[in-house]
Design a protein around this motif. Structure first.
Motif, short mmCIF file in Angstrom:
data_model
loop_
_atom_site.label_atom_id
_atom_site.label_comp_id
_atom_site.label_asym_id
_atom_site.label_seq_id
_atom_site.Cartn_x
_atom_site.Cartn_y
_atom_site.Cartn_z
N PRO A 172 29.45 -40.21 -1.95
CA PRO A 172 30.90 -40.30 -1.69
C PRO A 172 31.67 -41.10 -2.76
O PRO A 172 32.74 -40.65 -3.18
N PRO A 173 31.17 -42.26 -3.23
CA PRO A 173 31.92 -42.99 -4.26
C PRO A 173 32.11 -42.18 -5.54
O PRO A 173 33.18 -42.19 -6.15
N LEU A 174 31.07 -41.46 -5.96
CA LEU A 174 31.17 -40.66 -7.18
C LEU A 174 32.11 -39.47 -6.98
O LEU A 174 32.85 -39.09 -7.89
N ILE A 175 32.09 -38.89 -5.80
CA ILE A 175 32.99 -37.77 -5.52
C ILE A 175 34.44 -38.24 -5.47
O ILE A 175 35.35 -37.56 -5.97
N ILE A 176 34.67 -39.40 -4.88
CA ILE A 176 36.02 -39.96 -4.86
C ILE A 176 36.49 -40.31 -6.27
O ILE A 176 37.64 -40.06 -6.65
N ALA A 177 35.58 -40.87 -7.09
CA ALA A 177 35.92 -41.19 -8.48
C ALA A 177 36.27 -39.92 -9.25
O ALA A 177 37.20 -39.90 -10.06
N TYR A 178 35.52 -38.84 -9.00
CA TYR A 178 35.83 -37.56 -9.64
C TYR A 178 37.23 -37.09 -9.24
O TYR A 178 38.01 -36.62 -10.09
N THR A 179 37.56 -37.22 -7.96
CA THR A 179 38.87 -36.80 -7.49
C THR A 179 39.98 -37.61 -8.14
O THR A 179 41.04 -37.06 -8.51
N LEU A 180 39.77 -38.91 -8.30
CA LEU A 180 40.76 -39.75 -8.98
C LEU A 180 40.97 -39.29 -10.43
O LEU A 180 42.11 -39.18 -10.90
N ALA A 181 39.87 -39.02 -11.13
CA ALA A 181 39.96 -38.56 -12.52
C ALA A 181 40.67 -37.22 -12.61
O ALA A 181 41.51 -37.00 -13.49
N GLN A 182 40.36 -36.31 -11.68
CA GLN A 182 41.01 -35.00 -11.69
C GLN A 182 42.49 -35.13 -11.36
O GLN A 182 43.32 -34.37 -11.87
N GLY A 183 42.84 -36.10 -10.51
CA GLY A 183 44.25 -36.34 -10.22
C GLY A 183 45.01 -36.75 -11.47
O GLY A 183 46.13 -36.29 -11.71
N THR A 240 36.76 -25.76 -7.33
CA THR A 240 37.29 -24.39 -7.42
C THR A 240 38.81 -24.38 -7.33
O THR A 240 39.48 -23.64 -8.07
N LEU A 241 39.37 -25.19 -6.46
CA LEU A 241 40.83 -25.22 -6.29
C LEU A 241 41.53 -25.74 -7.53
O LEU A 241 42.59 -25.22 -7.92
N VAL A 242 40.97 -26.74 -8.17
CA VAL A 242 41.57 -27.26 -9.41
C VAL A 242 41.52 -26.19 -10.51
O VAL A 242 42.49 -25.99 -11.24
N TRP A 243 40.39 -25.51 -10.61
CA TRP A 243 40.27 -24.42 -11.58
C TRP A 243 41.32 -23.33 -11.30
O TRP A 243 42.01 -22.87 -12.21
N LEU A 244 41.44 -22.93 -10.06
CA LEU A 244 42.40 -21.90 -9.67
C LEU A 244 43.82 -22.34 -10.00
O LEU A 244 44.62 -21.56 -10.55
N TYR A 245 44.16 -23.58 -9.71
CA TYR A 245 45.51 -24.10 -9.99
C TYR A 245 45.79 -24.07 -11.49
O TYR A 245 46.89 -23.65 -11.92
N LEU A 246 44.84 -24.51 -12.30
CA LEU A 246 45.04 -24.53 -13.74
C LEU A 246 45.22 -23.13 -14.31
O LEU A 246 46.02 -22.92 -15.23
N GLU A 247 44.49 -22.16 -13.77
CA GLU A 247 44.65 -20.79 -14.24
C GLU A 247 46.03 -20.25 -13.87
O GLU A 247 46.67 -19.57 -14.68
N PHE A 248 46.51 -20.56 -12.68
CA PHE A 248 47.86 -20.15 -12.29
C PHE A 248 48.90 -20.84 -13.17
O PHE A 248 49.89 -20.21 -13.58
N LEU A 249 48.70 -22.11 -13.45
CA LEU A 249 49.65 -22.86 -14.27
C LEU A 249 49.76 -22.23 -15.66
O LEU A 249 50.87 -22.03 -16.18
N ARG A 250 48.63 -21.92 -16.26
CA ARG A 250 48.64 -21.29 -17.58
C ARG A 250 49.25 -19.90 -17.53
O ARG A 250 50.00 -19.49 -18.43
N LEU A 251 48.93 -19.15 -16.47
CA LEU A 251 49.45 -17.79 -16.34
C LEU A 251 50.97 -17.79 -16.22
O LEU A 251 51.66 -17.01 -16.88
#
Length: 279
Positions: free
Chosen positions: A110-121, A261-272
């Motif tokens: 959980p700490p590493l997953i939360i840290a990943y989420t912070l970085a992705q934010g 997957t959701l972050v990837w999908l969002y970035l593809e929509f943003l670029r599109l």
């Protein structure tokens, strides 16, 4: 499976793959006497939560919490990006490292997953600001299209549509579907790497020479389709985990996989949407 998060965790794989080629296990000999058996039948059935098994509620709560954290961090990063435009690079690098670490862990952290989420934010907030204020014409005079809002709404709509199609049984994860998705993702990865390399030697609109004009829009639509198909695969993996009675702690793994997957999908929509506004 297409998502390495679920692929590296055996608890989300096909039960047949875990048990053997024929999907059967030897039945243990019963050593329970009649009195004990009668008491067992008279005992109220335990819920998955009481037995410490994964439930859909667990996945929903963890995913919702991580998404809320990501949005809050992204909003804060958006606000300070004008003063620190390099922040998204830090978020991207840290997110990539933590994403790889979490993807190949067999036990969720959980700490590493939360840290990943912070970085992705941090990454999502910074890159969204730059896209809105650099990639879209008309920003200076205030007439730019709100591509960030468009990308968010498109991502939510696609998620809802994918979930509906999966739950309704109209789209099923079959060996043929899995094979097609794997081949398509490898092809898209090669395409993206070639595009990045060519961008150092050829001029482009900012998204790489292979993404100029109409071809870039077609590539963006194809990428959105791939990300949507990955959502279907993610839902199927989570369903296997719930039905297989895996430990509740793997709700963190499921939530992490959905966030990826959701972050990837969002970035593809943003670029599109940025390319559509340019054309």
């Amino acid at each position: 499976m297409a998502n390495p998060v679920f692929n590296s965790s055996p608890v989300f794989q096909d039960p047949k793959a875990r048990k053997g080629t024929n999907g059967r296990t030897a039945a243990p000999e019963s050593t329970i006497d009649a009195v004990t058996l009668e008491k067992m039948y008279g005992t109220p059935s335990a819920t998955p939560r009481e037995t410490g098994r994964l439930t859909y509620d667990d996945v929903i709560m963890k995913t919702g919490g991580l998404l809320a954290l990501l949005v809050v961090v992204a909003a804060g990063t958006w606000a300070i990006t004008p003063d620190y435009p390099w922040l998204y690079v830090v978020g991207a690098i840290v997110g990539l490292v933590l994403g790889l670490v979490n993807s190949f862990r067999r036990e969720p952290s959980p700490p590493l997953i939360i840290a990943y989420t912070l970085a992705q934010g941090v990454f999502v907030g910074g890159i969204s600001y730059l896209f809105q204020n650099w990639a879209v014409p008309g920003t200076v005079d205030g007439t730019a299209q709100p591509i960030v809002l468009q990308a968010v709404l498109a991502t939510l709509a696609t998620f809802a549509a994918a979930l509906f199609l999966f739950r309704s049984g109209k789209v099923r994860v079959t060996p043929k579907f899995t094979k097609w998705l794997l081949i398509s993702m490898v092809g898209y990865l090669v395409f993206s790497l070639v595009n990045v390399v060519l961008s150092f030697f050829m001029t482009s609109d900012g998204f790489g020479p292979l993404r100029n004009g109409g071809w870039g829009i077609l590539a963006g639509l194809f990428a959105v389709g791939l990300a949507s198909a990955c959502l279907i695969m993610d839902f199927d993996s989570i369903k296997r985990g719930v039905e297989g009675g895996v430990p509740a702690k793997f709700a963190w793994t499921a939530a992490f996989g959905l966030i990826v997957t959701l972050v990837w999908l969002y970035l593809e929509f943003l670029r599109l949407f940025a390319m559509l506004n340019r054309n």
